[in-house]
Design a protein around this motif. Structure first.
Motif, PDB file in Angstrom:
ATOM      1  N   GLU A  27       0.865  -1.187   0.000  1.00 34.36           N
ATOM      2  CA  GLU A  27       0.000   0.000   0.000  1.00 34.36           C
ATOM      3  C   GLU A  27       0.894   1.226   0.000  1.00 34.36           C
ATOM      4  O   GLU A  27       2.102   1.121   0.157  1.00 34.36           O
ATOM      5  N   GLY A  61       3.911  -1.060  -9.684  1.00 34.77           N
ATOM      6  CA  GLY A  61       2.766  -0.964 -10.576  1.00 34.77           C
ATOM      7  C   GLY A  61       3.017   0.109 -11.610  1.00 34.77           C
ATOM      8  O   GLY A  61       4.029   0.797 -11.575  1.00 34.77           O
ATOM      9  N   HIS A  63       2.648   3.222 -12.249  1.00 33.67           N
ATOM     10  CA  HIS A  63       2.321   4.492 -11.598  1.00 33.67           C
ATOM     11  C   HIS A  63       3.036   5.635 -12.304  1.00 33.67           C
ATOM     12  O   HIS A  63       4.228   5.534 -12.592  1.00 33.67           O
ATOM     13  N   ASP A 109     -12.748   3.951  -6.662  1.00 33.39           N
ATOM     14  CA  ASP A 109     -12.639   2.863  -5.694  1.00 33.39           C
ATOM     15  C   ASP A 109     -11.252   2.941  -5.037  1.00 33.39           C
ATOM     16  O   ASP A 109     -10.498   3.875  -5.300  1.00 33.39           O
ATOM     17  N   ASP A 111      -8.575   1.496  -5.571  1.00 32.19           N
ATOM     18  CA  ASP A 111      -7.426   1.437  -6.474  1.00 32.19           C
ATOM     19  C   ASP A 111      -7.327   2.667  -7.371  1.00 32.19           C
ATOM     20  O   ASP A 111      -6.464   2.727  -8.243  1.00 32.19           O
ATOM     21  N   HIS A 113      -9.675   3.622  -9.546  1.00 30.46           N
ATOM     22  CA  HIS A 113     -10.467   3.490 -10.775  1.00 30.46           C
ATOM     23  C   HIS A 113     -11.859   4.052 -10.555  1.00 30.46           C
ATOM     24  O   HIS A 113     -12.407   3.964  -9.457  1.00 30.46           O
TER      25      HIS A 113
ATOM     26  N   ARG B  92      -2.066   3.527 -13.223  1.00 28.90           N
ATOM     27  CA  ARG B  92      -2.910   3.473 -12.031  1.00 28.90           C
ATOM     28  C   ARG B  92      -3.069   4.869 -11.455  1.00 28.90           C
ATOM     29  O   ARG B  92      -2.222   5.733 -11.650  1.00 28.90           O
ATOM     30  N   ASP B  93      -4.132   5.079 -10.738  1.00 30.01           N
ATOM     31  CA  ASP B  93      -4.418   6.360 -10.089  1.00 30.01           C
ATOM     32  C   ASP B  93      -4.458   7.513 -11.089  1.00 30.01           C
ATOM     33  O   ASP B  93      -4.067   8.627 -10.764  1.00 30.01           O
TER      34      ASP B  93
END
Lengths: 191, 213
Positions: A27, A61, A63, A109, A111, A113, B92-93
Motif C-alpha cells: 500500500e 505498478g 504508476h 474505488d 485502487d 479506478h 494506475r491512479d
C-alpha cells in the motif's frame, strides 16, 4: 543441532524479512503521509527526495505520480467526522481549493479506478462545476440524483474522493496546507 | 559396615537422580538461551532482508511504468497511453480528465531533446526514472515564446557538454540530469471540458523527443 539452528535463523530471517517488505510496500506507505482534514497526500512522492518505501510502491505498478511542480493529489477515505465514506450515504462537499490552474474532483474505488455506473460521470473539473454566489464549491455525492452538482456514488461499499490540484504553488510546500483551504466532506444522511 | 552398605546403596541412585535433574535443568536453560539467541539472529537477518528487498524492488521490478511503456514514443514523437489500439496497461491512479502521452528514453545513444508547444490547456512535463520516482517536472508556465524545451542527459553527458561549451558564452538550453539511463518523459494535458479532449490529445501527441545532437 547446529544445522537446525542455522536453518531456523535463515527461515526466520528470510520469511519475516520478505513478508514485512511485501507488507510495507503493498500500500502507500505511512512514511511521508500528510493528513489535512479528511484529505491525505504524499507530497514527496513526486520529488527527487522520494523515500525508499514510496519508490518501491511506485515501482510495483504502472504508476505515473504527479511531479512536485506539476500538481498534488489528495485522497479522502473518511468524512470530516472521521467515519469511512460509504455508498449508502449522501455527502455534501463544500469549500474552496488553494490557488490552482485547474482541479478535478473524482469518485473512485480504493485502487483509483472510476466505478462503472449507468451515468458516465465520475467527477468534476473546475470548469464543469456550477458555482454559487460565493464562488465556492458545492457538490452533493449520493446514489440518487440531486439538484446542482451531483456526483453519482456506487450503490454500496467504500469509495474515495480524489482531489487533484494542477500547477498549484502549494505543491512545493504542502505541509502548510490547512483544512480550511480544502473542501470539506460532510455526511448528510444514510439509507 | 553392614549398616552403611544399604544406605550407600540407597544414596547412590538419589545422587544420580539429582545429577540428572540438574543436567536437565541446565539443558533446558541452554536450549532456551540458544533459541533466544537464534531468534535474535533471525530478527537481525530479517531486518537486513527487509531493507535489501525494499531497496532492490525498484531496480528489479518489471511491472513499473517505464517497462510497460518502453516501446512508446521511440519514433521521436510522444504517444498516448490511452490509445485503445495498443495492448498496454492503463496507468494506475490516473485522472480521467488528463490526457497522458509518453516518450520513453534511453540515454545510452546520447542526450534527448524534448520540445513541447504549449496552448491554452494546462500542460505538464515530467521525467520518470526507471524504477519509480519523478526526476524532474515542469509546467507550461515556464515556456518561452510558447515553447517548452529541455535536454535530458546523464551526469557524464552533462560533464561532456559543459566541457564543450564555449567559454564566456551562455547556453540557452535547459539541462536535466537523469540518474538512470532509461525512463519516461510524460506529457499531461488537462482537458477541463469533454470538448477540450481533441485539443488536449493533439497537444500531448505534439511533444517531440529526439536525439539532441
Amino acid at each position: 543441532m547446529r544445522l537446525l539452528t542455522l536453518s531456523y535463523i535463515i527461515a526466520l530471517g528470510a520469511g519475516l524479512g520478505l513478508a514485512s517488505a511485501h507488507y510495507a510496500v503493498a500500500e502507500r506507505p505511512p512514511l511521508g503521509r500528510l493528513q489535512v482534514g479528511s484529505w491525505t497526500a504524499w507530497p514527496r512522492s513526486g520529488g527527487r527526495d522520494v523515500d525508499p518505501y514510496m519508490r518501491a510502491y511506485l515501482a510495483r505498478g504502472v504508476h505515473l505520480p504527479l511531479g512536485s511542480g506539476e500538481g498534488l493529489e489528495l485522497i479522502a477515505e473518511r468524512d470530516e467526522s472521521g467515519q469511512a465514506l460509504d455508498g449508502r450515504c449522501r455527502y455534501l462537499i463544500t469549500g474552496t481549493t488553494p490557488t490552482t490552474r485547474g482541479w478535478t474532483l473524482n469518485v473512485t474505488d480504493a485502487d483509483g479506478h472510476a466505478f462503472r455506473l449507468p451515468l458516465e460521470r465520475s467527477g468534476f473539473t473546475d470548469a464543469e462545476i456550477v458555482r454559487d454566489e460565493s464562488a465556492g464549491i458545492r457538490a452533493i455525492a449520493g446514489t440518487t440524483p440531486e439538484a446542482g452538482n451531483w456526483l453519482p456514488l456506487p450503490i454500496r461499499g467504500r469509495f474515495q474522493f480524489r482531489l487533484r490540484l494542477y500547477d498549484t504553488p502549494i505543491s512545493g510546500h504542502a505541509s502548510e496546507l490547512r483544512p480550511e483551504s480544502l473542501p470539506r466532506i460532510g455526511r448528510i444522511d444514510c439509507r | 559396615m553392614t549398616t552403611f552398605k544399604p544406605s550407600h546403596g540407597v544414596s547412590h541412585p538419589v545422587v544420580a537422580k539429582a545429577k540428572r535433574t540438574m543436567s536437565w535443568r541446565q539443558r533446558i536453560t541452554t536450549a532456551i538461551r540458544r533459541f533466544a539467541l537464534a531468534t535474535l539472529a533471525g530478527l537481525v537477518l530479517a531486518g537486513i532482508v527487509h531493507i535489501v528487498t525494499v531497496l532492490l524492488i525498484p531496480l528489479l521490478s518489471e511491472r513499473d511504468a517505464a517497462t510497460a511503456y518502453a516501446a512508446l514514443g521511440t519514433g521521436g514523437q510522444a504517444e498516448l497511453v490511452t490509445a485503445q489500439t495498443a495492448d498496454l496497461p492503463a496507468p494506475r491512479d490516473a485522472d480521467p480528465a488528463l490526457v497522458t502521452a509518453v516518450c520513453s528514453y534511453d540515454l545510452s545513444a546520447g542526450p534527448m531533446r524534448v520540445v513541447a508547444r504549449v496552448g491554452s490547456l494546462p500542460l505538464g512535463l515530467s521525467l520518470h526514472r526507471r524504477g519509480g520516482g519523478v526526476g524532474y517536472a515542469i509546467t507550461d508556465r515556464a515556456a518561452i515564446r510558447g515553447v517548452l524545451e529541455f535536454v535530458v542527459m546523464t551526469a557524464e553527458q552533462l560533464d561532456e557538454r559543459l566541457a564543450r561549451d564555449e567559454e564566456g558564452e551562455t547556453t540557452r538550453e535547459l539541462r536535466v540530469v537523469s540518474d538512470t539511463e532509461q525512463g519516461l518523459i510524460v506529457a499531461r494535458v488537462l482537458a477541463k471540458l469533454p470538448s477540450d479532449r481533441p485539443d488536449a490529445e493533439a497537444m500531448a501527441k505534439g511533444v517531440a523527443c529526439g536525439l539532441a545532437d
